[in-house]
Design a protein around this motif. Structure first.
Motif, PDB file in Angstrom:
ATOM      1  N   HIS A  41       0.781  -1.233   0.000  1.00  0.00           N
ATOM      2  CA  HIS A  41       0.000   0.000   0.000  1.00  0.00           C
ATOM      3  C   HIS A  41       0.818   1.291   0.000  1.00  0.00           C
ATOM      4  N   ALA A  42       2.050   1.247   0.499  1.00  0.00           N
ATOM      5  CA  ALA A  42       2.873   2.466   0.552  1.00  0.00           C
ATOM      6  C   ALA A  42       4.336   2.074   0.461  1.00  0.00           C
ATOM      7  N   PRO A  43       4.783   1.599  -0.716  1.00  0.00           N
ATOM      8  CA  PRO A  43       6.154   1.099  -0.829  1.00  0.00           C
ATOM      9  C   PRO A  43       7.228   2.151  -0.616  1.00  0.00           C
ATOM     10  N   VAL A  44       6.867   3.420  -0.733  1.00  0.00           N
ATOM     11  CA  VAL A  44       7.754   4.532  -0.361  1.00  0.00           C
ATOM     12  C   VAL A  44       6.916   5.439   0.536  1.00  0.00           C
ATOM     13  N   LEU A  45       7.358   5.625   1.773  1.00  0.00           N
ATOM     14  CA  LEU A  45       6.538   6.335   2.745  1.00  0.00           C
ATOM     15  C   LEU A  45       7.417   7.181   3.649  1.00  0.00           C
ATOM     16  N   ARG A  46       7.038   8.428   3.844  1.00  0.00           N
ATOM     17  CA  ARG A  46       7.780   9.316   4.738  1.00  0.00           C
ATOM     18  C   ARG A  46       7.288   9.089   6.167  1.00  0.00           C
ATOM     19  N   VAL A  47       8.232   8.722   7.042  1.00  0.00           N
ATOM     20  CA  VAL A  47       7.919   8.450   8.439  1.00  0.00           C
ATOM     21  C   VAL A  47       8.885   9.261   9.289  1.00  0.00           C
ATOM     22  N   GLY A  48       8.411  10.347   9.878  1.00  0.00           N
ATOM     23  CA  GLY A  48       9.292  11.217  10.650  1.00  0.00           C
ATOM     24  C   GLY A  48      10.415  11.747   9.774  1.00  0.00           C
ATOM     25  N   PRO A  49      11.673  11.619  10.216  1.00  0.00           N
ATOM     26  CA  PRO A  49      12.788  12.196   9.463  1.00  0.00           C
ATOM     27  C   PRO A  49      13.313  11.300   8.343  1.00  0.00           C
ATOM     28  N   VAL A  50      12.668  10.144   8.103  1.00  0.00           N
ATOM     29  CA  VAL A  50      13.189   9.216   7.094  1.00  0.00           C
ATOM     30  C   VAL A  50      12.105   8.891   6.075  1.00  0.00           C
ATOM     31  N   VAL A  51      12.565   8.466   4.904  1.00  0.00           N
ATOM     32  CA  VAL A  51      11.675   7.938   3.870  1.00  0.00           C
ATOM     33  C   VAL A  51      11.925   6.437   3.803  1.00  0.00           C
ATOM     34  N   VAL A  52      10.891   5.675   4.070  1.00  0.00           N
ATOM     35  CA  VAL A  52      11.006   4.216   4.164  1.00  0.00           C
ATOM     36  C   VAL A  52      10.705   3.596   2.802  1.00  0.00           C
ATOM     37  N   VAL A  53      11.601   2.719   2.347  1.00  0.00           N
ATOM     38  CA  VAL A  53      11.449   2.035   1.063  1.00  0.00           C
ATOM     39  C   VAL A  53      11.425   0.537   1.341  1.00  0.00           C
ATOM     40  N   SER A  54      10.425  -0.168   0.785  1.00  0.00           N
ATOM     41  CA  SER A  54      10.197  -1.549   1.207  1.00  0.00           C
ATOM     42  C   SER A  54      10.192  -2.585   0.097  1.00  0.00           C
ATOM     43  N   ARG A  55      10.194  -2.181  -1.177  1.00  0.00           N
ATOM     44  CA  ARG A  55      10.130  -3.166  -2.256  1.00  0.00           C
ATOM     45  C   ARG A  55      11.503  -3.513  -2.815  1.00  0.00           C
ATOM     46  N   TYR A  56      11.618  -4.750  -3.271  1.00  0.00           N
ATOM     47  CA  TYR A  56      12.887  -5.272  -3.782  1.00  0.00           C
ATOM     48  C   TYR A  56      13.418  -4.431  -4.943  1.00  0.00           C
ATOM     49  N   ASP A  57      12.600  -4.216  -5.979  1.00  0.00           N
ATOM     50  CA  ASP A  57      13.095  -3.519  -7.173  1.00  0.00           C
ATOM     51  C   ASP A  57      13.536  -2.099  -6.856  1.00  0.00           C
ATOM     52  N   ASP A  58      12.785  -1.403  -6.011  1.00  0.00           N
ATOM     53  CA  ASP A  58      13.146  -0.030  -5.650  1.00  0.00           C
ATOM     54  C   ASP A  58      14.467  -0.004  -4.874  1.00  0.00           C
ATOM     55  N   ILE A  59      14.614  -0.917  -3.924  1.00  0.00           N
ATOM     56  CA  ILE A  59      15.821  -0.937  -3.108  1.00  0.00           C
ATOM     57  C   ILE A  59      17.038  -1.299  -3.939  1.00  0.00           C
ATOM     58  N   LYS A  60      16.905  -2.264  -4.827  1.00  0.00           N
ATOM     59  CA  LYS A  60      18.041  -2.638  -5.668  1.00  0.00           C
ATOM     60  C   LYS A  60      18.419  -1.500  -6.608  1.00  0.00           C
ATOM     61  N   ALA A  61      17.426  -0.779  -7.124  1.00  0.00           N
ATOM     62  CA  ALA A  61      17.713   0.366  -7.996  1.00  0.00           C
ATOM     63  C   ALA A  61      18.459   1.460  -7.232  1.00  0.00           C
ATOM     64  N   ILE A  62      18.108   1.668  -5.970  1.00  0.00           N
ATOM     65  CA  ILE A  62      18.793   2.676  -5.149  1.00  0.00           C
ATOM     66  C   ILE A  62      20.230   2.245  -4.891  1.00  0.00           C
ATOM     67  N   PHE A  63      20.447   0.965  -4.606  1.00  0.00           N
ATOM     68  CA  PHE A  63      21.820   0.470  -4.434  1.00  0.00           C
ATOM     69  C   PHE A  63      22.658   0.748  -5.678  1.00  0.00           C
ATOM     70  N   ARG A  64      22.056   0.585  -6.848  1.00  0.00           N
ATOM     71  CA  ARG A  64      22.795   0.786  -8.105  1.00  0.00           C
ATOM     72  C   ARG A  64      23.134   2.259  -8.340  1.00  0.00           C
ATOM     73  N   ASP A  65      22.256   3.151  -7.929  1.00  0.00           N
ATOM     74  CA  ASP A  65      22.329   4.559  -8.315  1.00  0.00           C
ATOM     75  C   ASP A  65      23.120   5.357  -7.283  1.00  0.00           C
ATOM     76  N   THR A  66      24.431   5.374  -7.431  1.00  0.00           N
ATOM     77  CA  THR A  66      25.283   6.075  -6.469  1.00  0.00           C
ATOM     78  C   THR A  66      25.376   7.567  -6.767  1.00  0.00           C
ATOM     79  N   GLU A  67      24.792   8.020  -7.865  1.00  0.00           N
ATOM     80  CA  GLU A  67      24.788   9.452  -8.175  1.00  0.00           C
ATOM     81  C   GLU A  67      23.674  10.166  -7.425  1.00  0.00           C
ATOM     82  N   ARG A  68      22.495   9.569  -7.403  1.00  0.00           N
ATOM     83  CA  ARG A  68      21.352  10.216  -6.741  1.00  0.00           C
ATOM     84  C   ARG A  68      21.252   9.883  -5.256  1.00  0.00           C
ATOM     85  N   PHE A  69      21.859   8.750  -4.866  1.00  0.00           N
ATOM     86  CA  PHE A  69      21.698   8.290  -3.487  1.00  0.00           C
ATOM     87  C   PHE A  69      23.076   8.013  -2.893  1.00  0.00           C
TER      88      PHE A  69
END
Length: 422
Positions: A41-69
């Motif tokens: 229901h909310a694979p990317v969700l802002r919780v207090g001071p953090v943004v929580v990411v919970s899906r496999y494809d999104d997390i793996k894409a973030i690991f790959r992208d060292t320019e934006r993250f």
């Protein structure tokens, strides 16, 4: 496919996630239901001071992208909010711990990350770690002998699950056995700090300062020309040696590196977590006994199904979006890697332990890309050696009673796990 979340559902998810990150015992006991609802229901969700990411494809894409993250997650909103809430001595302690963490290989981006990784990679290669096998087996048997000497009744599995990986690292660093117990206390306090953004601030600060003082003495004794031990063929001496370009690691970098090795939560919990999982799926325990050639794949499935590492952090380097969700420069991303490992879009029937699972090795427990954990082969060796020795001695091993998980959200493992071999 994400089901559009209503305001009420989003509020419920934010409330449950906030409780989880505030170490609510009810939420810590079962994070899996929260993870499943976040993914749905909310694979990317802002919780207090953090943004929580919970899906496999999104997390793996973030690991790959060292320019934006960025991996320099100590610069993110999680840390800045914590600093704003502190003052005086507490702020000074927190800043010291964050500065200490900042020298860690996993908290740097290229080119610093590339430089640090070159020094460490050889010491943690598959070949180098496999050379430790006989020593790890010796330690495992010694620990099990100590358990057996106390009688036939139930025993705390932490005597093996925690101490085997810890003692192996101590051997690598040439820490004398007489000092192991001191390091155990410091390591547990520092690890809880790392797993909770230093909820135990004063205790973690004292532990890290003690580790720093000890490691500084070790470094001085291994420097060329030292009147003490001097350099040898050990991990510390090898890391002290200059690289091909004539440069070396600073004392601060070395100290942080050793602290991370001593406090890593990944291997220290995994034997206990695997025993809990096999107890819940006795047919898998029987299969592993009957087909020991499945051990390597079973270990990958343990990292997928019952990992110790549940969350890692990144800092957003530029305003961008994740699956249509806008995130801002400087925000902390909390990547729920344990949730990714249970994502049904990647792993069919993910809530079932399956030691024959063909794609178990695709878990993201050790990260991905240039920031894949260098300690992964040591963790695998520790778990293989420990479980093999344990079930050889106690083929009918069972969990012997209720247990609670430690009050941490980044690393998951039982406070104590009583088991019976009879």
């Amino acid at each position: 496919m994400t089901v559009a979340a209503t305001g009420a559902r989003l509020g419920d998810l934010e409330e449950r996630a906030t409780r989880f990150f505030a170490l609510d015992p009810e939420m810590l006991a079962d994070p899996w239901s929260l993870y499943a609802d976040l993914r749905a229901h909310a694979p990317v969700l802002r919780v207090g001071p953090v943004v929580v990411v919970s899906r496999y494809d999104d997390i793996k894409a973030i690991f790959r992208d060292t320019e934006r993250f960025s991996n320099r997650r100590q610069t993110g909103s999680r840390v800045t909010e914590k600093r704003a809430a502190l003052g005086g001595d507490e702020l000074a302690m927190y800043d010291h711990l964050i500065e200490h963490d900042s020298h860690h290989l996993g908290l740097n981006d290229p080119p610093d990350h590339s430089r640090l990784r070159r020094f460490v990679a050889r010491a943690f290669s598959v070949r180098a770690i496999d050379a430790l096998r006989s020593e790890a087996e010796e330690i495992a048997e010694e620990l099990l002998d100590g358990i057996a000497a106390k009688g036939d009744g139930p025993f705390d599995l932490g005597a093996l699950s925690f101490y085997l990986p810890f003692r192996v690292v101590c051997r690598m660093l040439r820490i004398p056995d007489i000092d192991v117990e001191s390091f155990r206390g410091w390591a547990l306090a520092a690890r809880r700090g790392l797993g909770t953004n230093y909820e135990n601030l004063a205790e973690a600060y004292d532990a890290v300062r003690n580790i720093e003082a000890y490691v500084h003495d070790v470094i001085r004794s291994r420097r060329p020309g030292s009147a003490a031990d001097g350099p040898g063929d050990d991990l510390v001496s090898n890391l002290l040696a200059a690289g091909e370009d004539g440069t070396g690691l600073s004392d601060a970098e070395l100290t942080t590196m050793f602290t991370v090795m001593l406090t890593s939560g990944n291997a220290n919990d995994m034997i206990s977590n695997a025993v809990i999982a096999l107890d819940a799926f006795p047919e898998q325990r029987t299969l592993l006994h009957e087909r020991p050639e499945l051990t390597s794949n079973a270990i990958e499935e343990f990292f997928r199904y019952c990992p110790s590492a549940h969350g890692v952090h990144r800092a957003v380097a530029v305003d961008t979006e994740i699956d249509g969700f806008e995130v801002r420069t400087g925000e902390t991303l909390r990547l729920l890697v344990a949730s990714a490992n249970h994502d049904p879009a990647r792993f069919p029937d993910p809530e079932r332990l399956d030691i024959e699972r063909e794609d178990a090795k695709h878990h993201v427990d050790f990260g991905f890309g240039i920031h894949t954990c260098l300690g992964q082969w040591l963790a695998r060796l520790d778990i293989e050696v420990g479980l093999t020795a344990l079930y050889r001695r106690y083929p009918d091993l069972r969990v012997a009673g209720e247990f609670d998980y430690r009050p941490e959200y980044n690393f998951r493992g039982p406070v104590r796990l009583w088991v019976s071999g009879r």
